[in-house]
Design a protein around this motif. Structure first.
Motif, PDB file in Angstrom:
ATOM      1  N   GLY A  29       0.911  -1.096   0.037  1.00 12.52           N
ATOM      2  CA  GLY A  29       0.070  -0.072  -0.127  1.00 12.52           C
ATOM      3  C   GLY A  29       0.764   1.197   0.043  1.00 12.52           C
ATOM      4  N   MET A  30       1.782   1.267  -0.553  1.00 10.30           N
ATOM      5  CA  MET A  30       2.852   2.502  -0.671  1.00 10.30           C
ATOM      6  C   MET A  30       2.499   3.340  -1.810  1.00 10.30           C
ATOM      7  SD  MET A  30       6.476   0.843   0.936  1.00 10.30           S
ATOM      8  CE  MET A  30       6.991   2.334   1.439  1.00 10.30           C
ATOM      9  N   ARG A  31       3.128   4.595  -1.647  1.00  9.12           N
ATOM     10  CA  ARG A  31       2.664   5.468  -2.614  1.00  9.12           C
ATOM     11  C   ARG A  31       4.054   5.475  -3.925  1.00  9.12           C
ATOM     12  NH1 ARG A  31       2.790  11.964  -2.300  1.00  9.12           N
ATOM     13  NH2 ARG A  31       2.069  12.541  -4.406  1.00  9.12           N
ATOM     14  N   PHE A  32       3.754   5.468  -5.039  1.00  5.70           N
ATOM     15  CA  PHE A  32       4.612   5.352  -6.112  1.00  5.70           C
ATOM     16  C   PHE A  32       4.987   6.596  -6.301  1.00  5.70           C
ATOM     17  CE2 PHE A  32       6.360   5.142 -10.225  1.00  5.70           C
ATOM     18  CZ  PHE A  32       7.032   3.925 -10.335  1.00  5.70           C
ATOM     19  N   ILE A  33       6.324   7.090  -6.118  1.00  2.14           N
ATOM     20  CA  ILE A  33       6.561   8.633  -6.459  1.00  2.14           C
ATOM     21  C   ILE A  33       7.594   8.949  -7.311  1.00  2.14           C
ATOM     22  CG2 ILE A  33       5.982   9.060  -3.930  1.00  2.14           C
ATOM     23  CD1 ILE A  33       9.103   9.380  -3.339  1.00  2.14           C
ATOM     24  N   LYS A  34       8.522   7.915  -7.738  1.00  2.00           N
ATOM     25  CA  LYS A  34       9.172   8.613  -8.984  1.00  2.00           C
ATOM     26  C   LYS A  34       9.925   7.119  -9.883  1.00  2.00           C
ATOM     27  CE  LYS A  34      10.641  11.784  -8.489  1.00  2.00           C
ATOM     28  NZ  LYS A  34       9.933  13.065  -9.251  1.00  2.00           N
ATOM     29  N   LYS A  35       9.635   7.397 -11.159  1.00  2.00           N
ATOM     30  CA  LYS A  35      10.493   6.512 -12.014  1.00  2.00           C
ATOM     31  C   LYS A  35      11.448   6.978 -12.947  1.00  2.00           C
ATOM     32  CE  LYS A  35       7.686   5.139 -15.748  1.00  2.00           C
ATOM     33  NZ  LYS A  35       6.529   4.515 -16.412  1.00  2.00           N
ATOM     34  N   THR A  36      12.631   6.488 -12.836  1.00  2.00           N
ATOM     35  CA  THR A  36      13.753   6.877 -13.432  1.00  2.00           C
ATOM     36  C   THR A  36      14.664   5.917 -13.735  1.00  2.00           C
ATOM     37  OG1 THR A  36      15.426   8.614 -13.613  1.00  2.00           O
ATOM     38  CG2 THR A  36      14.827   7.781 -11.142  1.00  2.00           C
ATOM     39  N   VAL A  37      15.855   6.119 -13.816  1.00  2.00           N
ATOM     40  CA  VAL A  37      17.082   4.969 -14.346  1.00  2.00           C
ATOM     41  C   VAL A  37      18.125   5.125 -13.120  1.00  2.00           C
ATOM     42  CG1 VAL A  37      16.304   4.800 -16.663  1.00  2.00           C
ATOM     43  CG2 VAL A  37      17.841   6.476 -16.014  1.00  2.00           C
ATOM     44  N   LEU A  38      18.835   3.936 -13.203  1.00  2.00           N
ATOM     45  CA  LEU A  38      20.161   4.181 -12.453  1.00  2.00           C
ATOM     46  C   LEU A  38      21.035   5.126 -12.996  1.00  2.00           C
ATOM     47  CD1 LEU A  38      22.321   2.747 -10.538  1.00  2.00           C
ATOM     48  CD2 LEU A  38      22.544   1.036 -12.566  1.00  2.00           C
ATOM     49  N   TYR A  39      21.814   5.949 -12.450  1.00  2.00           N
ATOM     50  CA  TYR A  39      22.622   7.025 -12.873  1.00  2.00           C
ATOM     51  C   TYR A  39      24.025   6.545 -13.263  1.00  2.00           C
ATOM     52  CZ  TYR A  39      19.425  10.663 -11.704  1.00  2.00           C
ATOM     53  OH  TYR A  39      18.198  11.582 -11.823  1.00  2.00           O
ATOM     54  N   ASP A  40      24.406   5.272 -12.797  1.00  2.00           N
ATOM     55  CA  ASP A  40      25.815   4.822 -12.771  1.00  2.00           C
ATOM     56  C   ASP A  40      26.000   3.709 -13.988  1.00  2.00           C
ATOM     57  OD1 ASP A  40      26.592   6.420 -10.704  1.00  2.00           O
ATOM     58  OD2 ASP A  40      26.122   4.623  -9.283  1.00  2.00           O
ATOM     59  N   GLY A 292       5.556  10.418  -9.723  1.00  2.00           N
ATOM     60  CA  GLY A 292       5.449   9.115 -10.113  1.00  2.00           C
ATOM     61  C   GLY A 292       4.919   8.837 -11.474  1.00  2.00           C
ATOM     62  N   LYS A 293       3.978   9.978 -11.937  1.00  2.00           N
ATOM     63  CA  LYS A 293       3.120   9.811 -13.313  1.00  2.00           C
ATOM     64  C   LYS A 293       4.026   9.861 -14.405  1.00  2.00           C
ATOM     65  CE  LYS A 293      -0.414  10.269 -10.974  1.00  2.00           C
ATOM     66  NZ  LYS A 293      -1.194   8.939 -10.717  1.00  2.00           N
ATOM     67  N   GLN A 294       5.222  10.264 -14.497  1.00  2.00           N
ATOM     68  CA  GLN A 294       5.983  10.238 -15.747  1.00  2.00           C
ATOM     69  C   GLN A 294       7.284   9.470 -15.727  1.00  2.00           C
ATOM     70  OE1 GLN A 294       4.932  11.724 -18.356  1.00  2.00           O
ATOM     71  NE2 GLN A 294       2.979  12.431 -17.273  1.00  2.00           N
ATOM     72  N   PHE A 295       8.137   9.286 -16.595  1.00  2.00           N
ATOM     73  CA  PHE A 295       9.355   8.570 -16.743  1.00  2.00           C
ATOM     74  C   PHE A 295      10.498   9.686 -16.776  1.00  2.00           C
ATOM     75  CE2 PHE A 295      12.723   6.094 -19.225  1.00  2.00           C
ATOM     76  CZ  PHE A 295      13.230   5.570 -18.193  1.00  2.00           C
ATOM     77  N   MET A 296      11.163  10.096 -15.575  1.00  2.00           N
ATOM     78  CA  MET A 296      11.984  10.921 -15.497  1.00  2.00           C
ATOM     79  C   MET A 296      13.383  10.568 -15.751  1.00  2.00           C
ATOM     80  SD  MET A 296       9.603  13.196 -14.736  1.00  2.00           S
ATOM     81  CE  MET A 296      10.475  14.540 -14.989  1.00  2.00           C
ATOM     82  N   LEU A 297      14.179  11.379 -16.648  1.00  2.00           N
ATOM     83  CA  LEU A 297      15.658  11.147 -16.777  1.00  2.00           C
ATOM     84  C   LEU A 297      16.247  12.522 -16.509  1.00  2.00           C
ATOM     85  CD1 LEU A 297      15.387   9.627 -20.505  1.00  2.00           C
ATOM     86  CD2 LEU A 297      16.020   8.392 -18.257  1.00  2.00           C
ATOM     87  N   PRO A 298      17.659  12.036 -16.088  1.00  2.00           N
ATOM     88  CA  PRO A 298      18.662  13.239 -15.769  1.00  2.00           C
ATOM     89  C   PRO A 298      18.971  13.804 -17.172  1.00  2.00           C
ATOM     90  CG  PRO A 298      19.625  11.022 -15.439  1.00  2.00           C
ATOM     91  CD  PRO A 298      18.261  10.958 -15.581  1.00  2.00           C
ATOM     92  N   THR A 299      19.311  15.066 -16.977  1.00  2.00           N
ATOM     93  CA  THR A 299      19.551  15.890 -18.276  1.00  2.00           C
ATOM     94  C   THR A 299      20.308  14.964 -19.194  1.00  2.00           C
ATOM     95  OG1 THR A 299      19.169  18.099 -17.121  1.00  2.00           O
ATOM     96  CG2 THR A 299      20.440  18.029 -19.093  1.00  2.00           C
ATOM     97  N   PHE A 301      20.997  12.021 -19.870  1.00  2.00           N
ATOM     98  CA  PHE A 301      20.288  10.930 -20.530  1.00  2.00           C
ATOM     99  C   PHE A 301      19.116  11.203 -21.538  1.00  2.00           C
ATOM    100  CE2 PHE A 301      21.720   7.708 -16.975  1.00  2.00           C
ATOM    101  CZ  PHE A 301      23.138   7.962 -17.387  1.00  2.00           C
ATOM    102  N   GLU A 302      18.635  12.688 -21.239  1.00  2.00           N
ATOM    103  CA  GLU A 302      17.491  12.801 -22.117  1.00  2.00           C
ATOM    104  C   GLU A 302      17.663  12.879 -23.551  1.00  2.00           C
ATOM    105  OE1 GLU A 302      13.673  13.339 -22.332  1.00  2.00           O
ATOM    106  OE2 GLU A 302      14.578  13.807 -20.328  1.00  2.00           O
ATOM    107  N   SER A 303      18.811  12.720 -24.279  1.00  2.00           N
ATOM    108  CA  SER A 303      18.803  12.542 -25.681  1.00  2.00           C
ATOM    109  C   SER A 303      18.578  11.067 -25.861  1.00  2.00           C
ATOM    110  CB  SER A 303      20.185  13.214 -26.015  1.00  2.00           C
ATOM    111  OG  SER A 303      21.138  12.496 -25.499  1.00  2.00           O
ATOM    112  N   GLU A 304      18.919  10.247 -24.770  1.00  2.00           N
ATOM    113  CA  GLU A 304      18.497   8.942 -25.278  1.00  2.00           C
ATOM    114  C   GLU A 304      17.497   8.128 -24.909  1.00  2.00           C
ATOM    115  OE1 GLU A 304      22.256   6.658 -24.177  1.00  2.00           O
ATOM    116  OE2 GLU A 304      23.166   8.682 -23.412  1.00  2.00           O
ATOM    117  N   ARG A 305      16.278   9.213 -24.746  1.00  2.00           N
ATOM    118  CA  ARG A 305      15.241   8.452 -23.776  1.00  2.00           C
ATOM    119  C   ARG A 305      14.398   7.490 -24.906  1.00  2.00           C
ATOM    120  NH1 ARG A 305      10.707  10.119 -20.725  1.00  2.00           N
ATOM    121  NH2 ARG A 305      11.814  11.981 -19.914  1.00  2.00           N
ATOM    122  N   GLU A 306      14.245   7.558 -26.157  1.00  2.00           N
ATOM    123  CA  GLU A 306      13.685   6.466 -26.889  1.00  2.00           C
ATOM    124  C   GLU A 306      14.552   5.326 -26.938  1.00  2.00           C
ATOM    125  OE1 GLU A 306      12.531   7.340 -30.896  1.00  2.00           O
ATOM    126  OE2 GLU A 306      11.344   9.351 -30.266  1.00  2.00           O
TER     127      GLU A 306
END
Length: 323
Positions: A29-40, A292-299, A301-306
């Motif tokens: 029952g936890m709140r989903f707050i973020k969807k991103t990727v491993l930075y390393d 948590g609604k969007q897939f967030m990427l650090p700056t 990685f943004e050019s590689e989103r697709e």
């Protein structure tokens, strides 16, 4: 003066992304707050975040689902092992029933005078819900979990160690141990920092299991993060830890939402010294209502989103699991 407040977040290496989402939301029952990727590194791997109602420091679980990459770890000694979460003291019967409804095997016990329920994440990581009184943090009431049972946040970290004394020394010398050392059977625990909740270190003496893996790998605990409050304090604490001879500590890393150093403790557990800085926080790239609604990427990685998205499994935050 250097100081530590309490816990900040927990990070785990889990198996599949969808089963992890379902477990933390539909079951716990936890709140989903973020969807991103491993930075390393260069492998695209999700980084998923769950929290209580407000995403408080000391309430967040984050996960890397490594099964898709075929990377698995080994649970053992000299390794953080148990995810300890605080729930209202009178909610344990509710949780026993809820876990049974989801076909999750669980056992009840009383440790250090606290009633607990122990069970496993789908990837095998050990969880304990610990009944506590007077925790001010507000649980999330989604997915059928009422406020009177909702998870407050982190209770602490359970670490299996070959030598408990070395971790106690570390706490007393440089890691802000507070009060007495509690002992019960093969366990010892102490509190670190100034918070009145969420900051227990529990040590289980374990000289039988093999050495646990420290790298990323599904089914293992990766690190436990502590809240250092300010960047100036964080840097001074790092300096003091290094000066005491604990030099296995990283340079500063920017995780967008917080900035961190990492230090390997003498008991094997990886600790993170985290600060939610003025430009960070969970709402620095999404509004508080839309976390948590969007897939967030650090700056960077943004050019590689697709390309990144094409290599990750599709997950649904509202996917249902069988009752």
């Amino acid at each position: 003066m250097t100081y530590l407040l309490g816990s900040h977040h927990v990070t785990l290496s889990v198996g599949g992304a969808q089963e992890d989402v379902d477990f933390h939301t539909q079951v716990l029952g936890m709140r989903f707050i973020k969807k991103t990727v491993l930075y390393d590194g260069s492998s695209p791997v999700y980084h998923l975040y769950y929290s209580n109602a407000h995403g408080d420091p000391s309430s967040v679980i984050t996960t890397f689902p490594w099964a898709q990459a075929g990377l698995y770890g080994t649970r053992g000694t000299n390794q953080a092992r148990e995810v300890l979460l605080a729930v209202p003291a009178n909610s344990l019967d509710f949780w026993a029933q809820r876990l049974a409804q989801h076909n999750i095997a669980a056992t009840q016990s009383e440790i250090f005078g606290e009633r607990r329920i122990s069970f496993l994440h789908p990837s095998g990581i050990e969880y304990q819900l610990v009944g506590v009184v007077g925790d001010p943090r507000q649980g999330y009431t989604g997915y059928g979990v009422p406020q009177e049972a909702a998870i407050h946040g982190i209770h602490g970290v359970g670490i299996h160690v070959f030598d408990q004394d070395r971790m106690v020394d570390f706490g007393n010398e440089v890691f802000f141990a507070q009060g007495e050392i509690w002992e019960e059977g093969d366990r010892a625990r102490f509190r670190v920092g100034t918070d009145s909740f969420g900051n227990w270190i529990e040590l289980t003496g374990n000289r039988t299991d093999p050495q646990g893996t420290w790298r990323y790998g599904a089914g293992t605990y990766h690190h436990f993060a502590w809240n250092l409050d300010t960047l100036a304090n964080q840097e001074q604490v790092k300096f003091d830890i290094e000066g005491a001879g604990y030099t296995d500590i990283s340079e500063l890393k920017n995780r967008t939402y917080f900035k961190s150093h990492y230090v390997r403790s003498p008991g094997g557990a990886l600790f993170e010294l985290a600060v939610t800085h003025e430009d960070g926080g969970w709402d620095c790239d999404e509004s508080p209502e839309e976390l948590g609604k969007q897939f967030m990427l650090p700056t960077q990685f943004e050019s590689e989103r697709e390309s990144i998205m094409s290599k990750l499994e599709t997950i649904s935050i509202d996917a249902k699991i069988e009752e």
